[in-house]
Design a protein around this motif. Structure first.
Motif, PDB file in Angstrom:
ATOM      1  N   GLU A  15      26.144 -15.515  47.286  1.00 26.43           N
ATOM      2  CA  GLU A  15      25.832 -16.674  48.128  1.00 26.43           C
ATOM      3  C   GLU A  15      25.816 -16.309  49.607  1.00 26.43           C
ATOM      4  O   GLU A  15      24.926 -16.717  50.355  1.00 26.43           O
TER       5      GLU A  15
ATOM      6  N   ASP B  81      21.828 -23.570  49.795  1.00 27.82           N
ATOM      7  CA  ASP B  81      22.636 -24.786  49.655  1.00 27.82           C
ATOM      8  C   ASP B  81      22.239 -25.849  50.670  1.00 27.82           C
ATOM      9  O   ASP B  81      21.963 -25.538  51.839  1.00 27.82           O
TER      10      ASP B  81
ATOM     11  N   ASP C  55      24.099 -27.577  52.145  1.00 29.17           N
ATOM     12  CA  ASP C  55      25.100 -27.565  53.217  1.00 29.17           C
ATOM     13  C   ASP C  55      24.451 -27.220  54.561  1.00 29.17           C
ATOM     14  O   ASP C  55      25.015 -27.517  55.612  1.00 29.17           O
TER      15      ASP C  55
ATOM     16  N   SER D 152      35.389 -16.837  50.561  1.00 28.74           N
ATOM     17  CA  SER D 152      35.453 -17.955  49.615  1.00 28.74           C
ATOM     18  C   SER D 152      36.592 -18.918  49.937  1.00 28.74           C
ATOM     19  O   SER D 152      36.580 -20.070  49.489  1.00 28.74           O
TER      20      SER D 152
ATOM     21  N   TRP E   8      35.138 -21.947  51.674  1.00 30.74           N
ATOM     22  CA  TRP E   8      34.555 -22.992  50.822  1.00 30.74           C
ATOM     23  C   TRP E   8      35.638 -23.916  50.304  1.00 30.74           C
ATOM     24  O   TRP E   8      35.429 -25.112  50.115  1.00 30.74           O
TER      25      TRP E   8
ATOM     26  N   THR F 237      35.931 -26.228  53.469  1.00 30.31           N
ATOM     27  CA  THR F 237      34.717 -26.932  53.909  1.00 30.31           C
ATOM     28  C   THR F 237      34.108 -27.731  52.765  1.00 30.31           C
ATOM     29  O   THR F 237      33.362 -28.686  53.003  1.00 30.31           O
ATOM     30  N   ASP F 238      34.407 -27.355  51.523  1.00 32.26           N
ATOM     31  CA  ASP F 238      33.928 -28.128  50.380  1.00 32.26           C
ATOM     32  C   ASP F 238      34.811 -29.357  50.160  1.00 32.26           C
ATOM     33  O   ASP F 238      35.300 -29.618  49.060  1.00 32.26           O
TER      34      ASP F 238
ATOM     35  N   TYR G 150      33.300 -32.911  46.854  1.00 33.65           N
ATOM     36  CA  TYR G 150      32.142 -32.098  47.233  1.00 33.65           C
ATOM     37  C   TYR G 150      31.176 -31.956  46.062  1.00 33.65           C
ATOM     38  O   TYR G 150      31.576 -31.909  44.906  1.00 33.65           O
TER      39      TYR G 150
ATOM     40  N   ASP H  78      27.837 -29.414  45.235  1.00 35.64           N
ATOM     41  CA  ASP H  78      26.952 -28.329  45.645  1.00 35.64           C
ATOM     42  C   ASP H  78      25.529 -28.669  45.209  1.00 35.64           C
ATOM     43  O   ASP H  78      25.312 -29.093  44.079  1.00 35.64           O
TER      44      ASP H  78
ATOM     45  N   ALA I 151      30.802 -21.850  59.483  1.00 35.67           N
ATOM     46  CA  ALA I 151      31.518 -21.678  58.212  1.00 35.67           C
ATOM     47  C   ALA I 151      32.447 -20.464  58.231  1.00 35.67           C
ATOM     48  O   ALA I 151      33.534 -20.498  57.652  1.00 35.67           O
TER      49      ALA I 151
END
Length: 572
Positions: free
Chosen positions: A102, A126, A128, A254, A257, A260-261, A394, A396, A484
């Motif tokens: 990713e 994404d 995002d 990771s 995420w 932020t997720d 969240y 995705d 991010a």
């Protein structure tokens, strides 16, 4: 019914039909026979008509070779290994569908944005990045593309309104910038069999004074985590140590995420609003009435270092240390993902439904002999700062994205492929393979009604009105790639104990504002780019309604649970 990928001779032969000479209905019929069958929301006649449209629309590009890219998950592997060769056989357009990490996808996209060099003809990127794409205007907005330059290669059966994640890929200007090709939510996961065991229920009620069930709030989640950690479940045939929580904490991209997720929105840090909080979102970034980011720290009206954010990070660390397997603190996202399915974890608040396919394999200790899971998924519980109307998790949405720097003919060929792999002809079968729903017609397909009891609540969730409260990063974030990377570095300091949660979040919001300042000075995002507020006494903002919210005197609210079966009934 067997939903696994078929490896018939007919389908294998399709992969060899790369010559434009095979770009005809015979190849399409072979594909439909071998791979799709009745796993489609279209009738066979409608499938053939849709395939005929692809054959005709692709004629000007027959023999062209294009390259597209996505991250490596089951859904995209299916697209790359099965649908790309089929598309080539049917249309004569040779597609190389690369699968990479990713982070690497974002890096390639950034490089193409900065250099203007056409690296890939299509990206699964994404949603995002919707705030990035809307502000930089370096991707083709699909609304104008479908009505203008790309009209001749836009399928009449695309049915854009059938896509359930379209609000995630729409900018504040009302334009659609990306086309979803897979979606998965971040939900609560728990051992349904353990929660329904009479001894566990009686012991829990005696200790805590309320019923063991799906936790509605974080207080209940914490009690359940404490109850199961170290509990002897030998009466259920469970061997080894049991844990009440699963998570991960290694200082790694990771880890970003993980937060932020939407961890902060689950705690209640931001404002109300769908698909994201306004004016303050789940990253703690505030925007003004023109959607311009104006701050991240409380002193500028943001919430990234607010009491609610500190509460969110503090709880995550506390639960990781007290109720999780000792190795979890040193794990990354991908290392931690398979652990609950190994059979010794009671619940996990932060569990991606992308793990469903790997969690329903017949030989796992979390599966019954009849093929039904011993676990279920449910809405994530929310923290003490959360209020009705706020985002609670969240989702995705990996989405097809066409760059402005891609030549028109190559963009058209890539757009044909993007529509093929999201078409009604193939989407039901694709969803059975990867379990990442993008179309309402797929979610409602009879085959998923038949399979629902084998998927632990996934189908019920996606058929419920609850799904709209789960959304990707929204448009408040003006440059996802730049911002991010700040999260895992700063929060990693809190997870390791190098800084307190407050210190780490103070550093994070300051770092975010430095990026916003640079973007403001550069002026590259025009009148929708950042325009920072002057700093003020934080109390000015904490005393106002909405986010940022003042610290509550008591962050331990009354625990609330709900019986899973009652929850499912409320959805129906």
């Amino acid at each position: 019914m067997n939903f696994r990928m078929k490896t018939t001779t007919a389908l294998v032969s399709l992969g060899l039909m790369a010559s434009p000479a095979f770009a005809d209905m015979e190849a399409a019929k072979a594909f439909l026979d071998a791979e799709i069958g009745d796993l489609s929301s279209l009738t066979r006649a409608e499938q053939e008509a849709e395939m005929q449209w692809f054959i005709d629309a692709a004629q000007p590009f027959s023999g062209m070779e294009i390259k597209v890219v996505s991250e490596t998950i089951d859904t995209h592997s299916y697209e790359s290994k099965v649908l790309a060769p089929a598309f080539t056989a049917i249309t004569g357009i040779k597609v190389t569908h690369d699968l990479i990490g990713e982070g690497d996808v974002v890096e390639k996209l950034q490089t193409q944005m900065q250099s203007g060099e056409n690296i890939y003809d299509g990206y699964v990127n994404d949603s995002d990045l919707i705030g990035t794409h809307w502000r930089y205007q370096q991707v083709r907005n699909l609304t104008d593309w479908m009505a203008g330059e790309g009209a001749d290669v836009t399928s009449p059966t695309l049915d854009i309104d059938d896509f359930v994640g379209l609000s995630f890929t729409t900018g504040p200007d009302g334009k659609v910038y990306q086309l979803p090709t897979q979606q998965f939510a971040n939900l609560y996961w728990f051992r349904y069999d353990w929660f329904n065991d009479d001894k566990n229920k009686a012991d829990f009620k005696e200790k805590y004074g309320y019923d063991l069930g799906v936790p509605v709030n974080w207080s209940a989640y914490e009690d359940i985590a404490e109850f199961f950690t170290g509990r002897d479940l030998s009466h259920l045939g469970v061997e080894g140590e049991v844990f009440g929580n699963m998570d991960y904490g290694k200082k790694d991209p990771s880890l970003g995420w993980r937060y932020t997720d939407a961890w902060m929105s689950m705690a209640g840090m931001g404002d109300k609003g769908e698909p994201n909080g306004l004016p303050v979102d789940e990253w703690g970034i505030r925007v003004n009435e023109n959607s311009q980011p104006v701050g991240s720290c409380v002193a500028r009206g943001g919430a990234t270092n607010s009491p609610a954010a500190v509460y969110a990070v503090t709880k995550a660390i506390e639960w990781l240390q007290k109720y999780s397997p000792p190795a979890a603190a040193g794990m990354t996202f991908s290392e931690a993902g398979p652990i609950p399915a190994q059979g010794n974890v009671a619940q996990q608040m932060f569990w991606y439904t992308a793990f469903t396919a790997a969690s329903v394999k017949p030989d796992l200790p979390v599966m019954n002999e009849d093929g039904t899971p011993k676990w279920r998924m449910a809405p994530s519980p929310h923290g003490v700062y959360w209020e009705e109307g706020m985002k609670v998790g969240y989702q995705d949405a990996g989405s097809w994205t066409l760059m402005q720097s891609t030549p028109v003919d190559r963009a058209k060929a890539a757009w044909l492929y993007a529509q093929f792999v999201t078409s009604k002809t193939v989407d039901v079968k694709k969803a059975h393979t990867g379990l990442t729903f993008i179309r309402e017609s797929t979610i409602q397909h009879d085959s998923f009604t038949e399979r629902a009891d084998k998927l632990g609540g996934l189908v019920e969730f996606y058929r419920s009105p609850a799904r709209v409260q789960w959304s990707p990063t929204g448009t408040n974030v003006p440059d996802y790639p730049k911002l991010a990377q700040l999260w895992w570095q700063n929060i990693g300091d809190a997870m390791s104990g190098a800084k307190t949660p407050q210190e780490a979040l103070d550093a994070l919001c300051a770092d975010q504002e430095r990026v916003l300042e640079r973007l403001e000075r550069a002026g590259i995002q025009g009148d929708i780019g950042p325009k920072l507020n002057e700093e003020m006494d934080p109390e000015h903002w904490l005393s106002q309604p909405g986010a940022p919210k003042a610290k509550l005197e008591n962050e331990d609210e009354e625990p609330v649970t709900i019986a899973y079966d009652e929850l499912i009934k409320s959805w129906q």
